[in-house]
Design a protein around this motif. Structure first.
Motif, PDB file in Angstrom:
ATOM      1  N   LYS A   1       0.875  -1.166   0.000  1.00  0.00           N
ATOM      2  CA  LYS A   1       0.000   0.000   0.000  1.00  0.00           C
ATOM      3  C   LYS A   1       0.911   1.215   0.000  1.00  0.00           C
ATOM      4  O   LYS A   1       1.644   1.439   0.957  1.00  0.00           O
ATOM      5  N   ARG A   2       0.875   1.933  -1.090  1.00  0.00           N
ATOM      6  CA  ARG A   2       1.887   2.962  -1.352  1.00  0.00           C
ATOM      7  C   ARG A   2       3.255   2.277  -1.326  1.00  0.00           C
ATOM      8  O   ARG A   2       3.479   1.390  -2.127  1.00  0.00           O
TER       9      ARG A   2
ATOM     10  N   ARG B   1      -5.515   1.633  -8.024  1.00  0.00           N
ATOM     11  CA  ARG B   1      -5.928   2.565  -6.968  1.00  0.00           C
ATOM     12  C   ARG B   1      -7.325   2.216  -6.508  1.00  0.00           C
ATOM     13  O   ARG B   1      -8.189   1.864  -7.314  1.00  0.00           O
ATOM     14  N   CYS B   2      -7.532   2.309  -5.217  1.00  0.00           N
ATOM     15  CA  CYS B   2      -8.858   2.118  -4.634  1.00  0.00           C
ATOM     16  C   CYS B   2      -9.242   3.368  -3.857  1.00  0.00           C
ATOM     17  O   CYS B   2      -8.424   3.901  -3.096  1.00  0.00           O
ATOM     18  N   ASP B   3     -10.449   3.845  -4.051  1.00  0.00           N
ATOM     19  CA  ASP B   3     -10.940   4.962  -3.237  1.00  0.00           C
ATOM     20  C   ASP B   3     -12.447   4.828  -3.068  1.00  0.00           C
ATOM     21  O   ASP B   3     -13.157   4.331  -3.946  1.00  0.00           O
TER      22      ASP B   3
ATOM     23  N   SER C   1      -7.283  -0.213   8.082  1.00  0.00           N
ATOM     24  CA  SER C   1      -7.151   0.590   6.866  1.00  0.00           C
ATOM     25  C   SER C   1      -6.365  -0.134   5.777  1.00  0.00           C
ATOM     26  O   SER C   1      -6.371   0.276   4.622  1.00  0.00           O
ATOM     27  N   ASP C   2      -5.667  -1.226   6.157  1.00  0.00           N
ATOM     28  CA  ASP C   2      -4.880  -1.973   5.179  1.00  0.00           C
ATOM     29  C   ASP C   2      -5.679  -3.076   4.488  1.00  0.00           C
ATOM     30  O   ASP C   2      -5.168  -3.763   3.620  1.00  0.00           O
TER      31      ASP C   2
ATOM     32  N   PHE D   1      -9.400  10.398   0.871  1.00  0.00           N
ATOM     33  CA  PHE D   1      -8.132   9.733   0.611  1.00  0.00           C
ATOM     34  C   PHE D   1      -8.265   8.605  -0.411  1.00  0.00           C
ATOM     35  O   PHE D   1      -9.251   7.879  -0.435  1.00  0.00           O
ATOM     36  N   LYS D   2      -7.193   8.457  -1.220  1.00  0.00           N
ATOM     37  CA  LYS D   2      -7.099   7.383  -2.196  1.00  0.00           C
ATOM     38  C   LYS D   2      -5.859   6.555  -1.883  1.00  0.00           C
ATOM     39  O   LYS D   2      -4.854   7.087  -1.421  1.00  0.00           O
ATOM     40  N   SER D   3      -5.936   5.259  -2.136  1.00  0.00           N
ATOM     41  CA  SER D   3      -4.823   4.372  -1.818  1.00  0.00           C
ATOM     42  C   SER D   3      -4.330   3.665  -3.071  1.00  0.00           C
ATOM     43  O   SER D   3      -5.127   3.092  -3.820  1.00  0.00           O
ATOM     44  N   ASN D   4      -3.025   3.717  -3.293  1.00  0.00           N
ATOM     45  CA  ASN D   4      -2.405   3.011  -4.404  1.00  0.00           C
ATOM     46  C   ASN D   4      -1.821   1.686  -3.913  1.00  0.00           C
ATOM     47  O   ASN D   4      -1.129   1.644  -2.884  1.00  0.00           O
ATOM     48  N   PHE D   5      -2.094   0.614  -4.649  1.00  0.00           N
ATOM     49  CA  PHE D   5      -1.631  -0.715  -4.279  1.00  0.00           C
ATOM     50  C   PHE D   5      -0.768  -1.297  -5.396  1.00  0.00           C
ATOM     51  O   PHE D   5      -0.987  -1.035  -6.569  1.00  0.00           O
TER      52      PHE D   5
END
Length: 412
Positions: free
Chosen positions: A150-151, A330-332, A192-193, A338-342
């Motif tokens: 994640k990031r 990316r998931c949001d 959050s993970d 907030f947006k999360s890049n995986f």
């Protein structure tokens, strides 16, 4: 569209059964470029059938049941290096790296003229698949690893030893499949993970993404009509030279196409390496091809889907050796800031193999299904004797650091 998709999933490996093998000879080291001293990643390190690959930092460990006559190091763009057992142990004792020399290739005008029509060369290579690849059943032993970031932070690691049954390359067989022999997973407990999406696949990569055998992905005459082909020169692996053919989408289809490179052996016309990326120009098509499930309200945006397959030629046949799959997305959540890049990376190296008409398919009850989930059968990651004498891909330093951080969080 599964055969045309790069398949991958978040899985948890569980042990169906374990095997023991008594390694009496091990060799650990690092492989570097002889001139630049730069570490060489994904170098094949083998004693005939048994082998491993170097990690991103050039490090490896090879475990064998007997002292080898020689250990072979091979990598695209480099001369093959062969070391005796004594030479290996001398390097290990002195903490010295294995040095590989970059290869240069000089081709005659006749050879170069032979690739004036790159598509025709690909078609000739397709016609030779039945001769160049195993014509009897194979049972491959492999090491599989899957990581999720994640990031820039690792949030999960899963590893396993797998058996892969493959029928002869001249035919498709529904019995081709994978069995998980043993596995373990370390998962971040941060809420959050949690990765809420499910993608296609798992450790079935060497079955569903063996492009040479699963020809519906790319290597059939109808599918070739969707692509443009360009000759890009030659590359050398040891004493073998490969033509490099670049492929790019030529048409717009109702499913995503690929772009990448095909490496075709100059002498045998076997495909020795394949590098492909899914064309991401239409996010909706890509999402439909790779996404199996997501919660309502979650937006899924794919950024990259790539695959690299290495094949190794020995005793007149070319066989799958290593496969690596990378997906970035990316998931949001709607109405959230907030947006999360995986980034999910899965890889499998063939560490041993058996071939012959007496090789039997994996029993149906033991076969891994790409829809299987093993989250509720965690095997404790801390077991220091987990791998025993099995060959593995050495973890990189950043992965080791990520594992330690997850462990510390779990202890708290």
């Amino acid at each position: 569209m599964i055969k045309r998709s790069l398949i991958l999933t978040m899985i948890l490996l569980c042990g169906l059964y374990t095997m023991a093998q008594d390694a009496v000879w091990t060799f650990s080291g690092k492989v570097v470029d002889a001139k630049t001293r730069k570490a060489l990643s994904y170098v094949s390190v083998t004693d005939r059938n048994i082998g491993t690959v170097t990690n991103a930092e050039g490090e490896f460990t090879l475990k064998l049941k007997a002292e080898p006559t020689a250990v072979t190091f091979s990598c695209l763009g480099y001369r093959t290096q062969r070391l005796t057992a004594a030479e290996c142990k001398a390097l290990e004792a002195e903490n010295k790296a294995v040095q590989m020399q970059a290869s240069s290739v000089v081709l005659s005008e006749i050879v170069v003229k032979g690739v004036d029509n790159p598509r025709q060369l690909v078609e000739r290579a397709i016609d030779k698949i039945d001769d160049n690849y195993p014509r009897v059943p194979s049972l491959l032993r492999g090491f599989y690893r899957e990581t999720t970031q994640k990031r820039n932070r690792f949030i999960s690691v899963s590893e396993g030893v797998v058996d892969v049954y493959k029928s002869p390359y001249y035919r498709l067989d529904w019995r081709d499949g994978v069995a998980i022999l043993k596995g373990r997973r370390l998962l971040s407990q941060r809420k959050s993970d949690t990765l809420a999406v499910k993608l296609q696949g798992g450790p079935v990569l060497p079955v569903h993404l063996d492009v040479v055998k699963e020809r519906d992905i790319l290597l059939n005459y109808d599918e070739l009509n969707n692509y443009h082909f360009t000759y890009k020169g030659v590359k050398q692996t040891g004493d073998r030279t490969a033509f490099v053919i670049e492929v790019k989408p030529a048409l717009i289809m109702d499913y995503p196409l690929y772009k990448g490179k095909l490496y075709i052996d100059q002498e045998t016309l076997a495909f020795t390496k394949i590098e492909l990326e899914l064309d991401m120009s239409d996010e909706e098509k890509v999402t439909q091809a790779i996404l199996r499930k997501k919660p309502v309200g979650l937006r899924f945006t794919p950024h990259e889907m790539s695959i690299s397959i290495d094949y190794r030629t020995d005793d007149g046949l070319t066989r799958i050796n290593y496969i690596r799959n990378v997906i970035r997305f990316r998931c949001d959540w709607k109405r959230k800031l907030f947006k999360s890049n995986f980034t999910v990376v899965s890889e499998m190296v063939v560490t041993d193999r058996a071939e012959g008409e007496d090789v039997k398919p994996i029993k149906v009850r033991d076969t891994f299904n790409r829809r299987d989930n093993f989250y509720d059968k965690v095997i404790y990651f801390e077991d220091p004797d987990f791998w025993g004498d099995e060959n593995i891909i050495e973890p990189t330093e950043d992965l080791l650091e990520g594992i330690e951080k997850i462990k510390q969080k779990l202890k708290k």
